[in-house]
Design an enzyme around this catalytic site. Structure first.
Site, PDB file in Angstrom:
ATOM      1  N   ASP A   1     -33.194 -12.781 -26.093  1.00 55.06           N
ATOM      2  CA  ASP A   1     -33.884 -12.506 -27.357  1.00 55.06           C
ATOM      3  C   ASP A   1     -35.326 -12.955 -27.167  1.00 55.06           C
ATOM      4  O   ASP A   1     -35.612 -13.857 -26.392  1.00 55.06           O
ATOM      5  CB  ASP A   1     -33.228 -13.283 -28.500  1.00 55.06           C
ATOM      6  CG  ASP A   1     -33.637 -12.754 -29.863  1.00 55.06           C
ATOM      7  OD1 ASP A   1     -34.405 -11.765 -29.907  1.00 55.06           O
ATOM      8  OD2 ASP A   1     -33.187 -13.312 -30.879  1.00 55.06           O
TER       9      ASP A   1
ATOM     10  N   THR B   1     -29.414  -0.391 -23.960  1.00 54.27           N
ATOM     11  CA  THR B   1     -28.321  -1.024 -24.698  1.00 54.27           C
ATOM     12  C   THR B   1     -27.663   0.002 -25.616  1.00 54.27           C
ATOM     13  O   THR B   1     -28.352   0.765 -26.295  1.00 54.27           O
ATOM     14  CB  THR B   1     -28.847  -2.202 -25.533  1.00 54.27           C
ATOM     15  OG1 THR B   1     -29.550  -3.101 -24.691  1.00 54.27           O
ATOM     16  CG2 THR B   1     -27.701  -2.940 -26.217  1.00 54.27           C
ATOM     17  N   THR B   2     -26.343   0.031 -25.626  1.00 51.24           N
ATOM     18  CA  THR B   2     -25.621   0.942 -26.513  1.00 51.24           C
ATOM     19  C   THR B   2     -24.972   0.154 -27.652  1.00 51.24           C
ATOM     20  O   THR B   2     -24.942  -1.073 -27.649  1.00 51.24           O
ATOM     21  CB  THR B   2     -24.547   1.730 -25.738  1.00 51.24           C
ATOM     22  OG1 THR B   2     -23.631   0.805 -25.125  1.00 51.24           O
ATOM     23  CG2 THR B   2     -25.185   2.593 -24.664  1.00 51.24           C
TER      24      THR B   2
ATOM     25  N   SER C   1     -28.520   6.477 -23.342  1.00 52.93           N
ATOM     26  CA  SER C   1     -27.187   5.884 -23.271  1.00 52.93           C
ATOM     27  C   SER C   1     -26.796   5.629 -21.828  1.00 52.93           C
ATOM     28  O   SER C   1     -25.911   4.826 -21.547  1.00 52.93           O
ATOM     29  CB  SER C   1     -26.157   6.797 -23.946  1.00 52.93           C
ATOM     30  OG  SER C   1     -26.136   8.071 -23.321  1.00 52.93           O
TER      31      SER C   1
ATOM     32  N   PHE D   1     -29.062   5.609 -17.967  1.00 54.16           N
ATOM     33  CA  PHE D   1     -30.315   5.885 -17.257  1.00 54.16           C
ATOM     34  C   PHE D   1     -30.110   6.437 -15.854  1.00 54.16           C
ATOM     35  O   PHE D   1     -31.087   6.742 -15.168  1.00 54.16           O
ATOM     36  CB  PHE D   1     -31.176   4.616 -17.184  1.00 54.16           C
ATOM     37  CG  PHE D   1     -32.021   4.407 -18.407  1.00 54.16           C
ATOM     38  CD1 PHE D   1     -33.216   5.072 -18.557  1.00 54.16           C
ATOM     39  CD2 PHE D   1     -31.603   3.570 -19.419  1.00 54.16           C
ATOM     40  CE1 PHE D   1     -33.996   4.908 -19.693  1.00 54.16           C
ATOM     41  CE2 PHE D   1     -32.367   3.389 -20.559  1.00 54.16           C
ATOM     42  CZ  PHE D   1     -33.566   4.055 -20.699  1.00 54.16           C
TER      43      PHE D   1
ATOM     44  N   HIS E   1     -14.565   2.325 -17.608  1.00 50.70           N
ATOM     45  CA  HIS E   1     -15.559   1.302 -17.301  1.00 50.70           C
ATOM     46  C   HIS E   1     -14.882  -0.027 -16.980  1.00 50.70           C
ATOM     47  O   HIS E   1     -13.681  -0.199 -17.187  1.00 50.70           O
ATOM     48  CB  HIS E   1     -16.519   1.110 -18.479  1.00 50.70           C
ATOM     49  CG  HIS E   1     -17.575   2.161 -18.571  1.00 50.70           C
ATOM     50  ND1 HIS E   1     -17.378   3.344 -19.245  1.00 50.70           N
ATOM     51  CD2 HIS E   1     -18.833   2.223 -18.066  1.00 50.70           C
ATOM     52  CE1 HIS E   1     -18.478   4.093 -19.162  1.00 50.70           C
ATOM     53  NE2 HIS E   1     -19.376   3.425 -18.451  1.00 50.70           N
TER      54      HIS E   1
ATOM     55  N   LYS F   1     -17.222  -4.369 -20.390  1.00 49.80           N
ATOM     56  CA  LYS F   1     -17.983  -3.489 -21.288  1.00 49.80           C
ATOM     57  C   LYS F   1     -17.506  -3.700 -22.718  1.00 49.80           C
ATOM     58  O   LYS F   1     -16.306  -3.591 -23.010  1.00 49.80           O
ATOM     59  CB  LYS F   1     -17.844  -2.030 -20.880  1.00 49.80           C
ATOM     60  CG  LYS F   1     -18.728  -1.107 -21.716  1.00 49.80           C
ATOM     61  CD  LYS F   1     -18.830   0.269 -21.102  1.00 49.80           C
ATOM     62  CE  LYS F   1     -19.699   1.191 -21.954  1.00 49.80           C
ATOM     63  NZ  LYS F   1     -21.084   0.664 -22.093  1.00 49.80           N
TER      64      LYS F   1
ATOM     65  N   GLY G   1     -21.492   4.686 -24.704  1.00 47.60           N
ATOM     66  CA  GLY G   1     -22.588   5.481 -25.254  1.00 47.60           C
ATOM     67  C   GLY G   1     -22.737   6.804 -24.525  1.00 47.60           C
ATOM     68  O   GLY G   1     -23.073   7.827 -25.138  1.00 47.60           O
ATOM     69  N   THR G   2     -22.471   6.795 -23.224  1.00 51.72           N
ATOM     70  CA  THR G   2     -22.546   8.031 -22.446  1.00 51.72           C
ATOM     71  C   THR G   2     -21.508   9.034 -22.910  1.00 51.72           C
ATOM     72  O   THR G   2     -21.787  10.228 -23.065  1.00 51.72           O
ATOM     73  CB  THR G   2     -22.348   7.725 -20.948  1.00 51.72           C
ATOM     74  OG1 THR G   2     -23.341   6.789 -20.535  1.00 51.72           O
ATOM     75  CG2 THR G   2     -22.446   8.990 -20.111  1.00 51.72           C
TER      76      THR G   2
END
Length: 233
Positions: A32, A71-72, A96, A98, A130, A134, A140-141
């Protein structure tokens, strides 16, 4: 480039190693951040957690620091991030996934959905696998793939996990040890099966794509995607 890494888990460490090999410098490593932390960074790369992502993105945009986010699980606030980027005349890329190969896979999925749209004999099956660490499911993909199918296929209007509902893209999400990421789409009929599949061999593909996106984004203004980075029209 001087890079701020927002999220210093396995992906953050992989990005760090590859970025240094490409001649870049890591000036911040944290989960953060505050605007003050970003003062020495040319760009930030965010692979944090869903609860922190929007806050990190907002702080970067308010600080006029270009931000690449992978980030998803936070996309209920994506439109807010886009609006803030435009308001601050900033630079922002979200993906989602890269991976350069997955960016091509997204386009194959879109094209295939259009081609299969009028073939009522086929049903669709979407599976993602995955690693057990996760946090979100489906990935997200997988959601990106499902939404593209919905946008380009006449039959499907929604997606759900493990569903047999009519007009629904059913997503199967599996969690296994040591699987960086596999996505498979099958169109199945009584006479044959047509399948496309992307298998990641390591995290390095995701990390490399994020670094390439960051290199591309520096000195630009606007909201972009990996299609812009790879000049896919």
């Amino acid at each position: 480039m001087k890079i701020a890494l927002l999220g210093y888990g396995k992906m953050g460490k992989t990005i760090e190693a590859l970025a240094i090999k490409r001649g870049h410098t890591i000036v911040l490593r944290c989960d953060d951040t505050s605007e003050n932390d970003l003062k020495n960074a040319d760009i930030a790369i965010d692979f944090s957690i869903p609860e922190a992502a929007f806050n990190n993105i907002s702080k970067c945009l308010n600080n006029n620091t270009p931000i690449v986010s992978g980030t998803t699980g936070w996309l209920d606030k994506y439109n807010d991030a886009v609006a803030l980027c435009k308001d601050k005349d900033g630079a922002f890329i979200y993906a989602s996934n890269f991976s350069l190969g997955v960016t091509i896979f997204f386009e194959l999925n879109k094209t295939l959905a259009k081609m299969m749209s009028n073939l009522k004999e086929y049903t669709i099956d979407l599976e993602e696998i995955h690693h057990t660490q996760k946090l979100d499911a489906p990935s997200g993909t997988a959601i990106t793939l499902a939404e593209s199918i919905i946008d380009n296929h006449q039959k499907y209007t929604q997606w759900k996990l493990d569903s047999n509902a009519e007009n629904t893209v059913s997503i199967s999400a599996k969690r296994l040890d040591n699987v960086p990421g596999t996505h498979r789409i099958k169109y199945v009929s009584a006479v044959d099966t047509l399948e496309i599949k992307h298998t990641a061999h390591s995290r390095e593909g995701f990390a490399l794509g994020a670094i390439v996106a960051a290199e591309w984004l520096v000195d630009k203004t606007g909201v972009f995607t990996m299609k812009d980075v790879l000049n896919i029209r």
